[in-house]
Design an enzyme around this catalytic site. Structure first.
Site, PDB file in Angstrom:
ATOM      1  N   LYS A 288     -16.509  25.653  23.163  1.00  0.00           N
ATOM      2  CA  LYS A 288     -16.935  26.553  24.229  1.00  0.00           C
ATOM      3  C   LYS A 288     -17.256  27.935  23.662  1.00  0.00           C
ATOM      4  O   LYS A 288     -16.760  28.303  22.585  1.00  0.00           O
ATOM      5  CB  LYS A 288     -15.804  26.710  25.258  1.00  0.00           C
ATOM      6  CG  LYS A 288     -15.512  25.468  26.082  1.00  0.00           C
ATOM      7  CD  LYS A 288     -14.359  25.718  27.035  1.00  0.00           C
ATOM      8  CE  LYS A 288     -14.061  24.511  27.893  1.00  0.00           C
ATOM      9  NZ  LYS A 288     -15.120  24.204  28.853  1.00  0.00           N
ATOM     10  N   ARG A 362     -12.877  13.820  32.232  1.00  0.00           N
ATOM     11  CA  ARG A 362     -13.155  12.480  32.786  1.00  0.00           C
ATOM     12  C   ARG A 362     -12.609  11.379  31.882  1.00  0.00           C
ATOM     13  O   ARG A 362     -12.287  10.290  32.347  1.00  0.00           O
ATOM     14  CB  ARG A 362     -14.657  12.324  33.035  1.00  0.00           C
ATOM     15  CG  ARG A 362     -15.526  12.360  31.796  1.00  0.00           C
ATOM     16  CD  ARG A 362     -16.951  12.800  32.091  1.00  0.00           C
ATOM     17  NE  ARG A 362     -17.019  14.222  32.397  1.00  0.00           N
ATOM     18  CZ  ARG A 362     -18.139  14.869  32.717  1.00  0.00           C
ATOM     19  NH1 ARG A 362     -19.280  14.197  32.789  1.00  0.00           N
ATOM     20  NH2 ARG A 362     -18.119  16.149  32.981  1.00  0.00           N
TER      21      ARG A 362
END
Length: 513
Positions: A288, A362
């Protein structure tokens, strides 16, 4: 604040010595606000001067003169706003929750350690607020949630004069004392659960790991009688939980899957709650940007919500079974970290091509969902996760994104979220979105590109729930920086905790078909 320092009494409020005595005023169009007779002279004067009309958050603060019938050091009259029959129940209750938050702010402003709060007279209320239990609960929730603070790590900057928060609250009630006490007890359960979820989220990544999730759950189980289990890394390897193991590859802290069970013998239905417990998310190799990365300690807010909802479940002992699962790990870029392009195999045998290692939530949820459904055979399953930035683009910080395969479950969640002041907004899910995550080399891939990122993330999860009624809550926009409210602090909000508690409480009346 200690729970046993929040009490309900019927004693005359003006006779009680306290730091701050609070009354409420209800706005009435073109008329003087409706209020308690004890403060009517002050309200009347302020209304005549056009200084006060009872609008939400308007205040009159005065100091009773020597010899006054009032024993309090200070008296606050707080406007609630206009209440009418047309008010939606959730919005009406949130008016009182906001008023409670304003009370907490006023206490902080004058550094009141104790407060006495006169609940509004039911004759001044209408519509949804005529339910004394629900109204008292909403107001009490607002005060407790609004009094929240996290200063655990302030050392050299902490001063003796800093306000530590409320030490005691007395609610003075008019009407059915038992009903109101029940409402305030429920408020304590849900509000303190949300505050604990906020505490977890505020903990830095080096002080809240998968081991801390396990320790909290183990202690809660010991204190309340809940069932506890922790699946460790070796067992995950034997079970083939390829998603959570892949995310954990770059970390030195082992992954854990933490389970809490409330399964009464006579329960015929079970609600399964699954929360993303990503204790820090660097993005892995798909790292990130550094700006704002410190907020990624909040990536476990879904896990905090389901764990802390179980705190209230254990206290209230509902007729329905409830199980919470938190797959917990961090996502780091160590030497063994998973690479973009790697293929993994989930617990249920589905293979996945990892396109982006920053789409890790996920992956860990998938194994938890598949295993939890197989193990507990629930009536329905709900997951909560700070899953996608796309949900913030679509809904901002005001609604939680909702994706589901069951209309009745959606209605139950909308009702529960509305009651909590945590609204949800349903997004579609169909084959067009499922096509976006088709892979040429595996069954699926873990991203479908930028378009409809929230929905394609849910499409990924749909491969692990089968025909079980399922709802996915993407709380990335509401877990922190939630809509500004008097009872919601800056930072983590505790979102979804009270929604899940409300869902369980109302299961009999709003259960899915």
């Amino acid at each position: 604040m200690k729970k046993d320092r929040i009490t309900t009494i019927t004693k005359a409020a003006e006779t009680i010595k306290t730091d701050l005595l609070v009354y409420f005023a209800v706005e009435e169009k073109g008329k003087m606000p409706a209020c308690d007779a004890a403060v009517k002279p002050q309200v009347e004067k302020a209304f005549e001067l056009k200084d006060f009309s009872g609008k939400a958050a308007e205040q009159i603060l005065f100091y009773p003169a020597a010899g006054s019938k009032m024993s309090a050091a200070r008296v606050l009259v707080l406007g609630i706003g206009a209440v009418n029959k047309e008010n939606d129940k959730g919005n009406a209750l949130d008016m009182l929750r906001e008023a409670g938050g304003q009370v907490a702010k006023a206490c902080a402003s004058v550094k009141a350690r104790e407060t006495v709060i006169c609940l509004p007279d039911p004759k001044y209320l209408s519509g949804a607020l005529t339910d004394p239990q629900a109204s008292a609960a909403a107001l009490a929730e607002g005060v407790i949630l609004g009094d929240y603070r996290f200063d655990k790590y302030k050392e050299s900057t902490k001063k003796k004069t800093d306000y530590p928060g409320l030490g005691a609250i007395k609610f003075v009630c008019i009407g059915n004392l038992n009903l109101i006490r029940q409402g305030i007890e429920k408020a304590k359960h849900s509000a303190f659960a949300a505050c604990t979820a906020r505490d977890m989220a505020n903990e830095p990544g080096n002080h809240w790991t998968s081991a801390d999730f396990a320790a909290y759950a183990k202690q809660l189980a010991a204190d309340t009688g809940l069932g506890y289990r922790c699946i460790e890394k070796k067992e995950m390897e034997q079970m083939g939980m390829g998603g959570i193991l892949a995310v954990n590859q770059g970390s030195h802290v082992p992954a854990r899957m933490v389970i809490l069970e409330y399964l009464p013998e006579d329960a015929t239905e079970t609600i399964l709650l699954v929360g993303k417990g990503l204790t820090f998310d660097s993005g892995g190799i798909s790292i990130k940007p550094s700006a704002g990365m410190e907020d990624m300690k909040y990536d476990m807010c879904g896990g905090a919500a389901v764990m802390c909802a179980m705190q209230a479940v254990a206290q209230e002992k509902p007729d329905v079974g409830v199980v919470a699962i938190v797959p917990a790990t961090d996502n780091m870029s160590g030497a063994r970290a998973i690479h973009p392009g790697d293929i993994i195999t989930h617990y249920n045998g589905v293979t996945s091509e990892v396109i982006n290692t920053d789409a890790e939530g996920r992956l860990i949820l998938a194994d938890a969902l598949a295993w939890g459904i197989e193990r507990f055979k629930p009536t329905c399953v709900l997951d909560a996760a700070t899953l996608t930035g796309a949900v913030i683009i679509g809904l901002g910080h005001h609604y939680t994104g909702l994706v589901s395969n069951n209309d009745a479950l959606v209605k139950a969640l909308e009702f529960a979220g509305n009651l909590a002041g945590e609204p949800v907004w349903r997004l579609p899910l169909n084959k067009n979105y499922e096509k976006q995550i088709e892979s040429k080399v595996a069954d699926i891939k873990n991203t479908g590109g930028k378009p409809a990122g929230t929905i394609t993330a849910a499409a990924y999860l749909s491969n692990f729930v089968g025909k079980t009624p399922w709802a996915h809550l993407d709380i990335a926009g509401t877990a922190w920086d939630f809509t500004e409210k008097a009872y919601v602090p800056k930072g983590p909000s505790g979102t979804a905790t009270r929604t899940f508690i409300n869902l369980v409480r109302n299961w009999k009346t709003g259960k899915i078909k």
